[in-house]
Write a protein that holds these residues in place. Structure first.
Motif, PDB file in Angstrom:
ATOM      1  N   MET A 130     -17.810  22.608 -16.194  1.00  0.00           N
ATOM      2  CA  MET A 130     -17.233  21.444 -15.564  1.00  0.00           C
ATOM      3  C   MET A 130     -17.425  21.550 -14.054  1.00  0.00           C
ATOM      4  O   MET A 130     -17.378  22.638 -13.503  1.00  0.00           O
ATOM      5  N   ILE A 131     -17.621  20.410 -13.445  1.00  0.00           N
ATOM      6  CA  ILE A 131     -17.874  20.355 -12.013  1.00  0.00           C
ATOM      7  C   ILE A 131     -16.986  19.279 -11.397  1.00  0.00           C
ATOM      8  O   ILE A 131     -16.768  18.228 -11.994  1.00  0.00           O
ATOM      9  N   THR A 132     -16.473  19.533 -10.220  1.00  0.00           N
ATOM     10  CA  THR A 132     -15.601  18.566  -9.555  1.00  0.00           C
ATOM     11  C   THR A 132     -16.442  17.521  -8.825  1.00  0.00           C
ATOM     12  O   THR A 132     -17.639  17.720  -8.572  1.00  0.00           O
ATOM     13  N   GLU A 159     -17.399   6.834  -7.784  1.00  0.00           N
ATOM     14  CA  GLU A 159     -16.058   6.285  -8.012  1.00  0.00           C
ATOM     15  C   GLU A 159     -16.126   4.858  -8.543  1.00  0.00           C
ATOM     16  O   GLU A 159     -15.333   4.468  -9.405  1.00  0.00           O
ATOM     17  N   HIS A 160     -17.080   4.083  -8.058  1.00  0.00           N
ATOM     18  CA  HIS A 160     -17.268   2.714  -8.557  1.00  0.00           C
ATOM     19  C   HIS A 160     -17.685   2.746 -10.028  1.00  0.00           C
ATOM     20  O   HIS A 160     -17.161   1.984 -10.853  1.00  0.00           O
ATOM     21  N   TRP A 161     -18.619   3.616 -10.353  1.00  0.00           N
ATOM     22  CA  TRP A 161     -19.107   3.703 -11.734  1.00  0.00           C
ATOM     23  C   TRP A 161     -18.015   4.177 -12.684  1.00  0.00           C
ATOM     24  O   TRP A 161     -17.969   3.763 -13.845  1.00  0.00           O
ATOM     25  N   ILE A 162     -17.123   5.030 -12.193  1.00  0.00           N
ATOM     26  CA  ILE A 162     -15.981   5.454 -13.012  1.00  0.00           C
ATOM     27  C   ILE A 162     -15.052   4.261 -13.243  1.00  0.00           C
ATOM     28  O   ILE A 162     -14.613   4.011 -14.371  1.00  0.00           O
ATOM     29  N   ARG A 163     -14.744   3.505 -12.183  1.00  0.00           N
ATOM     30  CA  ARG A 163     -13.872   2.322 -12.320  1.00  0.00           C
ATOM     31  C   ARG A 163     -14.470   1.307 -13.296  1.00  0.00           C
ATOM     32  O   ARG A 163     -13.741   0.656 -14.040  1.00  0.00           O
ATOM     33  N   GLU A 164     -15.780   1.156 -13.273  1.00  0.00           N
ATOM     34  CA  GLU A 164     -16.447   0.217 -14.176  1.00  0.00           C
ATOM     35  C   GLU A 164     -16.483   0.726 -15.623  1.00  0.00           C
ATOM     36  O   GLU A 164     -16.781  -0.035 -16.531  1.00  0.00           O
ATOM     37  N   GLY A 165     -16.215   2.021 -15.815  1.00  0.00           N
ATOM     38  CA  GLY A 165     -16.242   2.608 -17.159  1.00  0.00           C
ATOM     39  C   GLY A 165     -17.631   3.021 -17.609  1.00  0.00           C
ATOM     40  O   GLY A 165     -17.852   3.291 -18.790  1.00  0.00           O
ATOM     41  N   TRP A 166     -18.570   3.086 -16.675  1.00  0.00           N
ATOM     42  CA  TRP A 166     -19.945   3.463 -17.031  1.00  0.00           C
ATOM     43  C   TRP A 166     -20.100   4.949 -17.227  1.00  0.00           C
ATOM     44  O   TRP A 166     -21.025   5.409 -17.883  1.00  0.00           O
ATOM     45  N   VAL A 167     -19.212   5.715 -16.636  1.00  0.00           N
ATOM     46  CA  VAL A 167     -19.153   7.162 -16.830  1.00  0.00           C
ATOM     47  C   VAL A 167     -17.685   7.518 -16.964  1.00  0.00           C
ATOM     48  O   VAL A 167     -16.839   6.914 -16.313  1.00  0.00           O
ATOM     49  N   ARG A 168     -17.383   8.449 -17.852  1.00  0.00           N
ATOM     50  CA  ARG A 168     -15.981   8.764 -18.153  1.00  0.00           C
ATOM     51  C   ARG A 168     -15.715  10.268 -18.057  1.00  0.00           C
ATOM     52  O   ARG A 168     -15.561  10.945 -19.084  1.00  0.00           O
ATOM     53  N   PRO A 169     -15.623  10.777 -16.829  1.00  0.00           N
ATOM     54  CA  PRO A 169     -15.288  12.197 -16.683  1.00  0.00           C
ATOM     55  C   PRO A 169     -13.828  12.435 -17.059  1.00  0.00           C
ATOM     56  O   PRO A 169     -13.041  11.497 -17.150  1.00  0.00           O
ATOM     57  N   ARG A 170     -13.506  13.696 -17.252  1.00  0.00           N
ATOM     58  CA  ARG A 170     -12.113  14.042 -17.561  1.00  0.00           C
ATOM     59  C   ARG A 170     -11.319  14.144 -16.269  1.00  0.00           C
ATOM     60  O   ARG A 170     -11.845  14.539 -15.235  1.00  0.00           O
ATOM     61  N   GLU A 171     -10.047  13.761 -16.350  1.00  0.00           N
ATOM     62  CA  GLU A 171      -9.154  13.951 -15.211  1.00  0.00           C
ATOM     63  C   GLU A 171      -8.654  15.390 -15.268  1.00  0.00           C
ATOM     64  O   GLU A 171      -8.256  15.868 -16.319  1.00  0.00           O
ATOM     65  N   GLY A 216      -8.045  15.219  -9.906  1.00  0.00           N
ATOM     66  CA  GLY A 216      -9.403  14.763  -9.604  1.00  0.00           C
ATOM     67  C   GLY A 216     -10.194  14.567 -10.877  1.00  0.00           C
ATOM     68  O   GLY A 216      -9.635  14.477 -11.971  1.00  0.00           O
ATOM     69  N   TRP A 217     -11.481  14.510 -10.725  1.00  0.00           N
ATOM     70  CA  TRP A 217     -12.359  14.306 -11.866  1.00  0.00           C
ATOM     71  C   TRP A 217     -13.111  15.599 -12.182  1.00  0.00           C
ATOM     72  O   TRP A 217     -13.516  16.309 -11.281  1.00  0.00           O
ATOM     73  N   ALA A 218     -13.343  15.851 -13.465  1.00  0.00           N
ATOM     74  CA  ALA A 218     -14.144  16.991 -13.916  1.00  0.00           C
ATOM     75  C   ALA A 218     -15.309  16.440 -14.733  1.00  0.00           C
ATOM     76  O   ALA A 218     -15.112  15.731 -15.719  1.00  0.00           O
ATOM     77  N   PHE A 219     -16.516  16.744 -14.306  1.00  0.00           N
ATOM     78  CA  PHE A 219     -17.734  16.233 -14.927  1.00  0.00           C
ATOM     79  C   PHE A 219     -18.405  17.347 -15.718  1.00  0.00           C
ATOM     80  O   PHE A 219     -18.570  18.457 -15.217  1.00  0.00           O
ATOM     81  N   ASP A 220     -18.797  17.031 -16.941  1.00  0.00           N
ATOM     82  CA  ASP A 220     -19.588  18.005 -17.688  1.00  0.00           C
ATOM     83  C   ASP A 220     -21.060  17.606 -17.588  1.00  0.00           C
ATOM     84  O   ASP A 220     -21.415  16.635 -16.909  1.00  0.00           O
ATOM     85  N   GLU A 221     -21.906  18.358 -18.249  1.00  0.00           N
ATOM     86  CA  GLU A 221     -23.353  18.162 -18.135  1.00  0.00           C
ATOM     87  C   GLU A 221     -23.776  16.750 -18.537  1.00  0.00           C
ATOM     88  O   GLU A 221     -24.628  16.138 -17.881  1.00  0.00           O
ATOM     89  N   ILE A 222     -23.200  16.214 -19.588  1.00  0.00           N
ATOM     90  CA  ILE A 222     -23.574  14.872 -20.050  1.00  0.00           C
ATOM     91  C   ILE A 222     -23.147  13.813 -19.040  1.00  0.00           C
ATOM     92  O   ILE A 222     -23.843  12.814 -18.840  1.00  0.00           O
ATOM     93  N   VAL A 228     -22.994  14.263 -15.761  1.00  0.00           N
ATOM     94  CA  VAL A 228     -23.942  14.367 -14.645  1.00  0.00           C
ATOM     95  C   VAL A 228     -25.258  13.684 -15.010  1.00  0.00           C
ATOM     96  O   VAL A 228     -25.835  12.945 -14.208  1.00  0.00           O
ATOM     97  N   ALA A 229     -25.719  13.890 -16.239  1.00  0.00           N
ATOM     98  CA  ALA A 229     -26.956  13.234 -16.690  1.00  0.00           C
ATOM     99  C   ALA A 229     -26.788  11.712 -16.670  1.00  0.00           C
ATOM    100  O   ALA A 229     -27.696  10.980 -16.256  1.00  0.00           O
ATOM    101  N   ARG A 230     -25.636  11.228 -17.106  1.00  0.00           N
ATOM    102  CA  ARG A 230     -25.392   9.784 -17.109  1.00  0.00           C
ATOM    103  C   ARG A 230     -25.332   9.234 -15.677  1.00  0.00           C
ATOM    104  O   ARG A 230     -25.835   8.149 -15.407  1.00  0.00           O
ATOM    105  N   LEU A 231     -24.729   9.983 -14.767  1.00  0.00           N
ATOM    106  CA  LEU A 231     -24.711   9.562 -13.368  1.00  0.00           C
ATOM    107  C   LEU A 231     -26.127   9.414 -12.823  1.00  0.00           C
ATOM    108  O   LEU A 231     -26.434   8.440 -12.133  1.00  0.00           O
ATOM    109  N   HIS A 232     -26.985  10.370 -13.137  1.00  0.00           N
ATOM    110  CA  HIS A 232     -28.377  10.282 -12.679  1.00  0.00           C
ATOM    111  C   HIS A 232     -29.084   9.082 -13.307  1.00  0.00           C
ATOM    112  O   HIS A 232     -29.859   8.390 -12.649  1.00  0.00           O
TER     113      HIS A 232
END
Length: 120
Positions: free
Chosen positions: A1-3, A20-32, A36-42, A44-48
Motif C-alpha cells: 500500500m502506498i499513501t 483527488e478529483h478522480w477519487i471524488r468521481e469514483g473512477w478510482v477507489r483507494p482504501r481510507e 488519508g488514502w492507501a493505494f494498492d498496485e491495481i 496505481v495502474a488505474r490512475l495511470h
C-alpha cells in the motif's frame, strides 16, 4: 500500500489535484487509512490508465465513465476466461483439451455455428 503523498512524489504525471478529483468521481477507489488514502498496485495502474485516457488520448471527462466501464467489463471477461482456461488445464482430460483447442482454432474460419455443424 502506498499513501497519496508518496504516490504523488514518486509517480511522474500524477498530480494530487487530479487524483483527488478522480477519487471524488469514483473512477478510482483507494482504501481510507489513517485519515488519508492507501493505494494498492491495481489503484496505481488505474490512475495511470486514467491519466493516459485523459491527457494523452484526450478522452472527455463526460465520456470517461463509459470508457472505464467498458474496460472494466473487458478485464472482467478476460479474468473469467483465464480462470476457465486454468480450470480446464487442471481438470479436463487431454482428449477434451485437444478437442476444445481444435474447435477454437476452427472457429476463426466460420462465424456461423450452423456452417460448422454436421448436416442433420
Amino acid at each position: 500500500m502506498i499513501t497519496l503523498d508518496i504516490l504523488v512524489a514518486n509517480e511522474a504525471g500524477l498530480s494530487r489535484v487530479d487524483i483527488e478529483h478522480w477519487i471524488r468521481e469514483g473512477w478510482v477507489r483507494p482504501r481510507e487509512a489513517g485519515g488519508g488514502w492507501a493505494f494498492d498496485e491495481i489503484d496505481v495502474a488505474r490512475l495511470h490508465l486514467i491519466r493516459v485516457l485523459r491527457h494523452e488520448y484526450r478522452i472527455e471527462e463526460e465520456t470517461l465513465p463509459l470508457v472505464l466501464g467498458l474496460l472494466d467489463q473487458l478485464y472482467d471477461q478476460r479474468r473469467r476466461l483465464r480462470r476457465l482456461c486454468n480450470a480446464l488445464a487442471r481438470t479436463a482430460p487431454p482428449e477434451l483439451r485437444a478437442a476444445l483447442h481444435a474447435a477454437l482454432l476452427g472457429e476463426d474460419e466460420a462465424d456461423d455455428p450452423a456452417e460448422t455443424s454436421p448436416p442433420a
